[in-house]
Design a protein around this motif. Structure first.
Motif, short mmCIF file in Angstrom:
data_model
loop_
_atom_site.label_atom_id
_atom_site.label_comp_id
_atom_site.label_asym_id
_atom_site.label_seq_id
_atom_site.Cartn_x
_atom_site.Cartn_y
_atom_site.Cartn_z
N GLY A 113 -1.57 1.30 2.80
CA GLY A 113 -0.55 2.07 3.51
C GLY A 113 0.23 2.98 2.59
O GLY A 113 -0.12 3.18 1.42
N LEU A 114 1.29 3.56 3.12
CA LEU A 114 2.17 4.42 2.33
C LEU A 114 3.12 3.57 1.47
O LEU A 114 3.54 2.49 1.89
CB LEU A 114 2.99 5.32 3.25
N ASP A 115 3.41 4.06 0.30
CA ASP A 115 4.36 3.39 -0.58
C ASP A 115 5.76 3.95 -0.30
O ASP A 115 6.09 5.05 -0.71
CB ASP A 115 3.98 3.64 -2.04
N SER A 116 6.54 3.19 0.42
CA SER A 116 7.88 3.65 0.79
C SER A 116 8.96 2.78 0.16
O SER A 116 10.11 2.78 0.61
CB SER A 116 8.04 3.64 2.31
N ALA A 117 8.60 2.04 -0.89
CA ALA A 117 9.55 1.12 -1.52
C ALA A 117 10.78 1.84 -2.05
O ALA A 117 11.88 1.30 -2.03
CB ALA A 117 8.86 0.35 -2.64
N LYS A 118 10.59 3.07 -2.53
CA LYS A 118 11.71 3.82 -3.11
C LYS A 118 12.16 4.96 -2.20
O LYS A 118 12.74 5.94 -2.67
CB LYS A 118 11.31 4.36 -4.48
N LYS A 189 3.06 8.67 -1.16
CA LYS A 189 1.73 8.39 -1.69
C LYS A 189 1.24 7.03 -1.20
O LYS A 189 2.00 6.25 -0.64
CB LYS A 189 1.77 8.38 -3.23
N ALA A 190 -0.02 6.76 -1.46
CA ALA A 190 -0.61 5.48 -1.07
C ALA A 190 -0.04 4.36 -1.92
O ALA A 190 0.20 4.52 -3.12
CB ALA A 190 -2.12 5.54 -1.20
N ASP A 191 0.19 3.24 -1.29
CA ASP A 191 0.64 2.06 -2.01
C ASP A 191 -0.50 1.53 -2.89
O ASP A 191 -1.68 1.64 -2.53
CB ASP A 191 1.06 0.98 -1.01
N LYS A 192 -0.16 0.95 -4.02
CA LYS A 192 -1.17 0.41 -4.91
C LYS A 192 -1.68 -0.95 -4.44
O LYS A 192 -2.79 -1.36 -4.78
CB LYS A 192 -0.60 0.27 -6.33
N GLU A 193 -0.85 -1.64 -3.66
CA GLU A 193 -1.21 -2.97 -3.20
C GLU A 193 -1.66 -2.95 -1.74
O GLU A 193 -0.91 -2.50 -0.88
CB GLU A 193 -0.03 -3.92 -3.36
N LEU A 223 0.33 -4.09 11.95
CA LEU A 223 -0.45 -2.92 11.54
C LEU A 223 0.46 -1.75 11.20
O LEU A 223 0.28 -1.08 10.18
CB LEU A 223 -1.42 -2.51 12.65
N LEU A 224 1.44 -1.50 12.04
CA LEU A 224 2.36 -0.40 11.80
C LEU A 224 3.12 -0.59 10.49
O LEU A 224 3.27 0.34 9.69
CB LEU A 224 3.34 -0.25 12.96
N ASP A 225 3.59 -1.81 10.27
CA ASP A 225 4.31 -2.10 9.03
C ASP A 225 3.41 -1.89 7.81
O ASP A 225 3.86 -1.37 6.78
CB ASP A 225 4.81 -3.54 9.04
N ALA A 226 2.15 -2.29 7.93
CA ALA A 226 1.21 -2.17 6.81
C ALA A 226 0.92 -0.71 6.49
O ALA A 226 0.89 -0.31 5.31
CB ALA A 226 -0.08 -2.90 7.13
N PHE A 227 0.72 0.12 7.49
CA PHE A 227 0.42 1.53 7.27
C PHE A 227 1.64 2.32 6.81
O PHE A 227 1.52 3.24 6.00
CB PHE A 227 -0.17 2.16 8.53
N GLN A 228 2.80 1.97 7.32
CA GLN A 228 4.01 2.73 7.00
C GLN A 228 4.65 2.31 5.69
O GLN A 228 5.43 3.06 5.12
CB GLN A 228 5.02 2.58 8.14
N GLY A 229 4.33 1.13 5.21
CA GLY A 229 4.86 0.67 3.94
C GLY A 229 6.27 0.11 4.07
O GLY A 229 6.93 0.22 5.07
#
Length: 229
Positions: A113-118, A189-193, A223-229
């Motif tokens: 998914g997307l990396d939205s951590a930051k 960007k895409a999440d690394k994990e 699924l939504l949570d996984a794709f959206q990060g």
């Protein structure tokens, strides 16, 4: 995405996932479902396998963005287009069917998914950058970062800047936020994990040629949570 998490849910979360096709391959059913509800693709396949699928539409996403970020419909439409482009370009998934005996089938979905951590940190940074650009347009060319304001020793210049900031109106603030959001979304960007979601499918008990997804609402959220990060 913490406080400003981008979610495509709530208004259309009740999804009736019932697939229809003689001898349908469960992996193809799961693939069509994900492509349709996440990417808005494989609509013909979705029509083949699902007789009722309340998938999120572009209109739903625009409405969510408009309400979440207090944007006009035109602004939300532009932001939604950027978001969808990042989703399609950066995210991916694969499906492995686990061995099962009996009628139930389990799809193991691996999602990048997307990396939205930051996300919050980046949008704050972009907002500061947009504010600096706004001040430069007002004639304060020496300011390069928002921190430079604290370093100003010229009292007249400092008072002038503070006066400009105090006079910011809703229209200016909205535009600054909008530009910051666009730049933040463009950098997603895409999440690394990867994340793993399990979808359990089984034939409808009444109509044997149809499929249902067990606990469909919960799986949809996952699924939504996984794709959206």
């Amino acid at each position: 995405m913490k406080k400003k998490r981008i979610i495509i849910i709530l208004a259309f979360i009740v999804v009736v996932l019932t697939g229809c096709a003689n001898n349908a391959n469960p992996k193809e059913v799961a693939t069509a479902f994900i492509n349709n509800v996440i990417y808005g693709q494989d609509k013909e396949a979705a029509e083949k396998y699902f007789y009722q699928l309340d998938a999120p539409s572009e209109k739903d996403l625009i409405q969510d963005f408009s309400e979440l970020f207090d944007l006009s419909k035109e602004q939300a439409k532009e932001l939604a287009a950027i978001y969808q482009e990042r989703l399609e370009k950066e995210t991916s998934f694969s499906i492995k069917m686990n061995d099962r005996t009996g009628k139930k089938q389990e799809a193991q979905v691996t999602v990048i998914g997307l990396d939205s951590a930051k996300f919050d940190q980046i949008i704050d940074q972009k907002t500061d950058e947009e504010l600096v650009l706004w001040l430069k347009k007002k004639g304060y060319d020496t300011i390069r970062t928002i921190e430079d304001i604290d370093k100003i020793s010229d009292e007249n210049q400092l008072n002038g800047i503070l006066k400009e900031l105090d006079a910011l109106n809703d229209k200016d603030l909205n535009q600054i936020q909008f530009e910051a959001l666009k730049k933040t979304f463009k950098e997603l960007k895409a999440d690394k994990e990867p994340k793993t979601i399990h979808l359990e499918l089984e034939p409808d008990k009444k109509e044997k040629n149809y499929w249902i997804i067990v606990d469909e609402e919960k799986r949809f959220n996952e699924l939504l949570d996984a794709f959206q990060g």
